[in-house]
Scaffold this motif. Sequence first.
Motif, PDB file in Angstrom:
ATOM      1  N   LEU A 285      41.787  47.039  42.104  1.00 17.67           N
ATOM      2  CA  LEU A 285      42.450  45.847  41.569  1.00 17.67           C
ATOM      3  C   LEU A 285      43.851  46.202  41.088  1.00 17.67           C
ATOM      4  O   LEU A 285      44.798  45.431  41.262  1.00 17.67           O
ATOM      5  CB  LEU A 285      41.633  45.266  40.413  1.00 17.67           C
ATOM      6  CG  LEU A 285      42.230  44.033  39.730  1.00 17.67           C
ATOM      7  CD1 LEU A 285      42.260  42.839  40.691  1.00 17.67           C
ATOM      8  CD2 LEU A 285      41.458  43.673  38.459  1.00 17.67           C
TER       9      LEU A 285
ATOM     10  N   ASP B 263      45.975  43.503  42.665  1.00 19.57           N
ATOM     11  CA  ASP B 263      45.184  42.727  43.624  1.00 19.57           C
ATOM     12  C   ASP B 263      45.842  42.713  45.008  1.00 19.57           C
ATOM     13  O   ASP B 263      45.915  41.682  45.676  1.00 19.57           O
ATOM     14  CB  ASP B 263      44.996  41.294  43.109  1.00 19.57           C
ATOM     15  CG  ASP B 263      43.741  40.632  43.686  1.00 19.57           C
ATOM     16  OD1 ASP B 263      42.927  41.339  44.307  1.00 19.57           O
ATOM     17  OD2 ASP B 263      43.594  39.398  43.523  1.00 19.57           O
TER      18      ASP B 263
ATOM     19  N   LYS C 141      41.217  38.349  35.786  1.00 14.05           N
ATOM     20  CA  LYS C 141      40.570  39.460  36.488  1.00 14.05           C
ATOM     21  C   LYS C 141      40.717  40.755  35.700  1.00 14.05           C
ATOM     22  O   LYS C 141      39.829  41.606  35.727  1.00 14.05           O
ATOM     23  CB  LYS C 141      41.193  39.631  37.877  1.00 14.05           C
ATOM     24  CG  LYS C 141      40.943  38.474  38.829  1.00 14.05           C
ATOM     25  CD  LYS C 141      41.588  38.745  40.186  1.00 14.05           C
ATOM     26  CE  LYS C 141      41.320  37.608  41.153  1.00 14.05           C
ATOM     27  NZ  LYS C 141      41.950  37.836  42.475  1.00 14.05           N
TER      28      LYS C 141
END
Length: 320
Positions: free
Chosen positions: A5, A75, A174
């Motif tokens: 990520l 991301d 996230k």
Amino acid sequence: MSEPLVVVKDLVKTFVSSKGLLSPKRYVHAVTDVSFTIHPKETFALVGESGCGKSTTGRLVTRLLHPDAGQVIFDGTDITNYTVNQMRPLRSNMQMVFQDPYGSLNPRIKIEDLVAEPLKIHTNLSAEERRKVVYELLEVVGLRTEHADRYPHEFSGGQRQRIGIARALSVRPKLIVADEPVSALDVSIQAQVLNLLKELQQKYELTYLFISHDLSVVEMIADKIGVMYLGKLVESAPKEELYSNPLHPYTKALLSAVPIPDPTHKRNRIILKGDLPSPVYPPSGCMFHTRCPNCTEQCKVEKPALREVSKDHFVACPYV
């Protein structure tokens, strides 16, 4: 394994420092060539002494600060040179929980409005829908719905930190960067907040960058740990590997200072000699050579690179 990520590559950040208008500029080397990756639903912890660059690194990752060099990939997208306007849509996916629960909440705004503020910016929810989300989040973090009508000064430090966590969760990010989130709290409250963070991670599939100076706290929550010294990452490894097999002399010294809850067991303390060098005038060669018990002449001139010595275990020391 899933794609990372967060990918941080060779981050550099310096700050200009001078004593007066006519004084020459001096540069504080806050972060130097820091690299690491964080995978989804993982907790990566940065640890080290105060002033080692942990918090600056967290702010660089969230682009609250602009790096002088290096890359931040979030991301799959390189956000290193994003402008403020380009970053705005991404803010809902990366949120921060700050160290000081007394200073991070506006004392003039009610809790309902504090928690709902990110929703106003990043969503099109109506006032009633926002209120419903706020009530749900307060219950999720262990508070009551009636608390929404109160002001920050009416809460304890632990409760304020829970409010800060609720605010960060409101837009379902996230990534959450938790910058010393329990250091200002009593020990019993620290455990409650850490357990809450772990529960929320499982419930909402969160990814954490957890910043702390306390290795006993990090042991409770981290999956991987990066050890920083004077702006550089000197060792990085999965938690179990780092605690069972520390390789860098600085990591060994830090771990030797962690208290053991058994009065009959004594740990051999490693006492580092000398003072922490100034980040304005960092040492040549290896940053740690001025305090390292294993220092050689080579250490004083050559800067060791972070290299992989076993699976996912990286260390910046040529003699390991």
